[in-house]
Each structure stands twice: as C-alpha cells, then as structure tokens.
Design a protein around this motif. Structure first.
Motif, short mmCIF file in Angstrom:
data_model
loop_
_atom_site.label_atom_id
_atom_site.label_comp_id
_atom_site.label_asym_id
_atom_site.label_seq_id
_atom_site.Cartn_x
_atom_site.Cartn_y
_atom_site.Cartn_z
N ASN A 67 -15.59 -19.12 40.73
CA ASN A 67 -14.43 -19.90 41.16
C ASN A 67 -13.46 -20.17 40.01
OD1 ASN A 67 -13.40 -20.90 43.38
ND2 ASN A 67 -14.62 -22.80 43.43
N HIS A 68 -14.03 -20.49 38.84
CA HIS A 68 -13.18 -20.75 37.65
C HIS A 68 -12.67 -19.44 37.06
CE1 HIS A 68 -14.55 -24.77 37.98
NE2 HIS A 68 -15.80 -24.49 37.62
N ASP A 111 -10.94 -16.44 47.85
CA ASP A 111 -10.21 -17.73 47.83
C ASP A 111 -9.04 -17.66 46.86
OD1 ASP A 111 -11.91 -18.80 49.64
OD2 ASP A 111 -13.03 -20.07 48.23
N HIS A 112 -9.18 -16.84 45.81
CA HIS A 112 -8.11 -16.74 44.81
C HIS A 112 -7.26 -15.49 44.98
CE1 HIS A 112 -10.65 -19.81 42.99
NE2 HIS A 112 -9.53 -20.23 42.43
N ALA A 154 -15.35 -16.63 46.08
CA ALA A 154 -14.46 -17.09 45.00
C ALA A 154 -13.30 -16.12 44.81
CB ALA A 154 -15.26 -17.21 43.69
#
Ligand code: PEP
Ligand code: MG
Length: 590
Positions: free
Chosen positions: A451-452, A505-506, A502
C-alpha cells in the motif's frame, strides 16, 4: 512412464525441473580423481596450462600453511609439524618435473598429467616395504587432492566450456554460473544430487530447454562417467540400462510432446485472451540478450523480467556502462514495440561474482543481495541505471528493482535514477525521461507494505520464487525441504491478493514473474486473484497462452475465491489441478 524397474533397468528418482527426454553417456563432474577431465592442449596453449599448474601449487601451499597455523594454535606445534611433510611434497621436484614433462610431451591438460604422474609415484612408493615411504604415499595423496581441487577451480566442477562430445552431466550440484555456460548441443541434459525447481540452475535449464532432474540422492556417487542413461526431465527419472519397452514408451512420449508443441505453435500470433474476452499480457523471462529472439518466436508480448545478473558473472571484470547499454538496447530493439522490463542487478543468494571480493555469507539469501548490494555499490549501480535509461531512448524499456523490503530503498534508488538523469541531460546523451519504474514484490514485508510502496512506483511485479521462500522460511535451494515449498499455501495467496489490491487501489498494474506464472496448474488461480500480467520462461509461453485462451475469467475468480477461503494448501492445489486438467487435458499427458 515406468513405475517399477524392469529387468536389468535401474531407475534413480529426483525432482523434475526441466522437461524433455535425452539419452547418452554421462560425464560425472566431481572431485574424485576418477572424474579428472581429459583433453588435448594445443602447443601454443602449453605455457598457459603450466601457469595454471604453478598457480594451483602456490594456492595449495598457502592453504597448507594456513591449516598448519590453525592446527598449531589449536593443538600445539607437534601436531602442526605433521603438515611439514605435506609442504615437502610440494617441494618435491621429481613429481612436479614429471607433470611438466608429460604436459609438454603428450600435450594433454595438466589435471590428467598430474593424475598419471602421481599414480605412477604412489604405486612405486606403496610397493616398497618401508613404513616411512608408505606414509609418504599417503601424504602425497592428500596433497595431490588439494592441487587437483585448486586446478578444477576449487569448486569440484570442471570447466563445462571444455566439453567436446555430447554428454549428460551429472554432479553433486551445478551452480547457476556454470549452467549459464552450457552449450545445449553438447550438454544433452543434467542431473544433480541437490537442488529444487526454483533454484536459478533449474530456471536456466528451463530457459535453455535442457532436460534436467535435481535432488537425485547420491547420483554423483552412483553413476560413473561413460555409463549410458536415459534422462526423463518430465517425470524426474534417470534410467540406467533402459529396456526396449522403456525406450519404446519414451519414443511415444517424445512424439506426443512434439505434436503438442506443433499444435501450440499455431497460437504464436494469437493474443492471450480468455474465453470471455479479457486480454492478459503474457510476457517472457530472459537471462541473456540473445533470448530476445526466442521471446518473439514463442509469441510472447515482450519481456516481463530480464535477469541482468548473467551479464556480470563468468567474467573477469564488471561490464562497462557502454557494454551494458549495447546489450540492453539490442534486446529492446529486437522486441520493439513490445516492452522489456530490465531488472537491476540481483547478485547474491546463489548468483555470485567471481571477480568481486564478496565475502562468503552464512545466510546469503538473507544477506548482501540485490538492491542492498546496489545501494552500497553506487558506481556499479549508477552505471547500470544510466545504461538502462539510455536503452529506453528509442525503445519500450521499463526499469525494475529487485528484493525491495521498504519504502526507503525505493526512495534511495529513485533518487539515484534522478541523479543519473541529471548527468545524462548535462552530457546531452539521449535517454527516456519518462521511463516507468517498478518494484519486485518478493519479500513478505513488501507485500504487507505494498500500500505504501505503490505510491512511489509505476508497477509491481510479484516474484513468487523468493516470496515463497521468505514467507514460509523454506530455502528455495534445499531439496530436503522442497515438499514444504508450497505456492498454494494460504499465506502466499493472501500476500498475492494484498499486493494486487494495493496496486489496483493506486491505479498501477501488477505482474507476476515467479515460476508460478508458467505452471499450468496455477495460471487460472493467478488470473482469478487479479494479477494483470504473467511472465514465464519463453518455452512455457505457448502452453500458458493455450490455457489462458481456454478459461473464463469469472470461473478463475470462483477458483480464487475458493482458494482464499480454504485453509489447506494441498486442497487448493488439488482443486487448481482439477480445474486446469479439465480445461486443457493435453497439457498434462506425461
Ligand atoms: C522471483 O523471486 O520470483 C523472481 C522472479 O526472481 P529470481 O527468481 O530471479 O530470484
Ligand atoms: Mg527473486
């Protein structure tokens, strides 16, 4: 294929890692003097041959002195003095001069000359009825073994580039650096005592299309050079004295496989699209620039992983920026307009440089590997980054970092890319300003923190070979625990799912380039888990494409849904196997 040995037949079983069947004489690579290589040396090469001998003597002397010092320290001078006798053997000119004479007169390699000369002397010493001289024969044997080991490169392997006749290679192990040197016209196949499906040795064998079986207990002890065997890389068998019936059955199998390849070859120009019309790019993993042509021949959509380490190993010095640029540009130009994802150096683990003083590590896969090595060796890393950026000036090139574990690594690498771009701009050298940059997700930390990480890169590529070994704490090279190396372990599927989520989502894409991507049992599951793109060894492209073209994405999603809720890896695997066998039975006929 044969389940039990038939009359006179002896079957050795191991792990099948590269499909194909071959038959021929074996060459056992090992430290035993029976396996000393034998070849002729041109007159002009004799000085170089004698120099090898000289170096091996120096190295042997150094080792004996070192052992002597250690023994003296630990056990006292009396014990240390035993090695004086060994040092005396090295100073014995009778033996050394004899070896030099044999090399000069018979024009043979120094290992063979040493073997001949030492056998002659040991026989003479042993036949004399004198305890002191018999002791000397035993000292001599020890020292000769050391010299021989040093002549053979200290690795118990002879230089496979010296193969002149077709052979099936047998060894305790075959490191990736050696496998990369195999000439498939001469090395018909290989089998080793140790190893697994996801070692880089096995990966290279598949890419080179050399039939291979690993993890065959003690095969390097059981077989003798020049024995004839049949090696079955589909089922992991090495058969001594195959019966006529076995040969007939293997003839049938080879024909069936050939017919299948012809059928799959018809898909070359077809896209990898599911029955419900969803296109999934299918690209190839390569290790060498000249593999790029193969990628097109097999009908892949470009390269999803170029393992650049092989440009760096088996040589005396690092490749320059210019040499790398030529290599990357040539590969990219062959593939244009398709993309090529060039992975920065992933040295360490089982891929080591001979010319850099990289210390031996206790846990090399947890050590100074990949991005960790590169961030500490910035001149080497920046030369590669510049070469990759330049190769993208007129081609479709993407850059990818291996073995990421945290955001800081990506940030630091990205700032070096920015620095290289600045330099190139100032030097007026063309490069791709907007080259996409990706991160491999091959550590549990990267998957959990995906995610990061997704905010700092343009794409992910999941490296399941490492992701599985690091998540399940199962060394990917160790055949003793190969049964624990489980791609369908529920934890692995959760990590893949998290990475996919992730990425999506990005708004970035996620590919998968581990060996799972070319496994027909697992391909539907991976697409069902939402992976956007697969990348596998070039020879596996046709079967993977065939499978994709025979599945419906909604059914693959149902399979993935079942898998994500199932607690048992074996049950998940069985369900996947049943699914794939149902939609593409011809891929499973061995
Ligand atoms: C992986 O780890 O899955 C991967 C593709 O990289 P390598 O096999 O080169 O370690
Ligand atoms: Mg990896």
């Amino acid at each position: 294929m044969p389940q039990a040995d038939r009359l006179g037949e002896k079957t050795l079983r191991g792990i099948p890692v590269s499909g194909g069947v071959c038959r021929g004489k074996v060459l056992v690579l090992g430290k035993s003097q029976q396996n000393v290589p034998s070849y002729n040396v041109e007159a002009s090469q004799i000085p170089a041959e004698l120099e090898r001998f000289e170096n091996a003597l120096i190295q042997t002397r150094r080792e004996i002195v070192e052992v002597q010092q250690q023994v003296t320290q630990a056990m006292g001078a009396d014990h240390g003095n035993i090695f004086e006798a060994h040092l005396l053997v090295l100073e014995d000119h009778t033996l050394i001069d004899e070896v030099i004479r044999v090399v000069n007169q018979q024009q043979i390699n120094v290992e063979l000359a040493l073997k001949q000369a030492s056998e002659k002397y040991m026989k003479a010493l042993a036949s004399i009825n004198d305890d002191y001289l018999r002791e000397r024969a035993s000292d001599m044997r020890d020292v000769i073994e050391r010299i021989m080991k040093n002549l053979l490169g200290g690795t118990d392997h002879f230089d496979v580039r010296r193969l002149t006749e077709q052979r099936i290679l047998i060894g305790y192990d075959l490191p990736p650096s050696t496998t990369a040197l195999l000439n498939k016209d001469l090395a018909l196949g290989f089998a080793t005592d140790i190893g697994t499906k996801t070692s880089h040795t096995a990966i290279l064998a598949r890419s080179l299309q050399i039939p291979a079986v690993v993890g065959v207990p003690s095969i390097s002890q059981v077989l003798r050079s020049e024995e004839e065997v049949l090696l079955d890389g589909y089922n992991g068998l090495v058969i001594l004295n195959p019966t006529d019936q076995a040969l007939y059955e293997y003839g049938q199998l080879v024909k069936k496989k050939r017919d299948l390849q012809t059928k799959l070859g018809g898909l070359r120009e077809q896209p990898a699209v599911t029955l419900d019309g969803v296109r999934r790019p299918l690209s190839a993993n390569i290790e060498r620039v000249d593999n790029a042509t193969q990628v097109n021949d097999y009908g892949a959509d470009g390269v999803g992983l170029f393992r650049t380490e092989y440009l760096f190993i088996n040589r005396e010095s690092l490749p320059s920026e210019e040499e790398q640029y030529e290599s990357y540009r040539n590969a990219a130009a062959t593939l244009r307009p398709h993309p090529i994802v060039i992975r920065t150096l992933d040295l360490g683990g089982d891929k080591l440089l001979s010319h850099l003083q990289v210390p031996t590590e206790v846990n090399p896969f947890l050590g100074w590997r990949a991005i960790r090595f590169c961030l500490q060796q910035q001149p080497t890393f920046c030369a590669q980054l510049r070469a990759i950026l330049r190769a993208g000036a007129e081609n479709n090139v993407k850059l990818m970092y291996p073995m990421i574990t945290c955001l800081d690594e990506i940030k630091e690498a990205n700032s070096l890319v920015a620095k290289c771009k600045d330099e190139l701009r100032r030097e007026n050298i063309a490069f791709d300003e907007a080259m996409p940059i990706g991160a491999m997700i091959e550590t549990p930390a990267a998957a959990i923190a995906a995610n990061h990480l997704a905010k700092s890169v343009d794409f992910f590529s999941i490296g399941t070979n490492d992701l599985i070994q690091y998540s399940l704490a199962v060394d990917r090279l160790n055949e003793k625990i190969a049964h624990l190396y489980e791609p369908t372990h529920p934890a692995i599927l959760q990590l893949i799912k998290m990475t996919v989520k992730a990425a999506h989502d990005h708004g970035i894409s996620v590919s998968l380039c581990g060996e799972m991507a070319g496994d027909p049992v697992l391909v539907p599951l991976l697409l069902g888990l939402g992976v956007d793109e697969l990348s596998a060894a070039p020879p596996l492209i046709p079967s993977t494409k065939y499978l994709i073209r025979r599945l419906r994405l909604n059914e693959a999603k149902e399979l993935a849904d079942f898998a994500l809720h199932c607690q048992c890896g074996q049950e998940i695997y069985s369900r996947c196997e049943a699914f794939s066998k149902k939609i593409a039975p011809s891929l499973f006929e061995n």
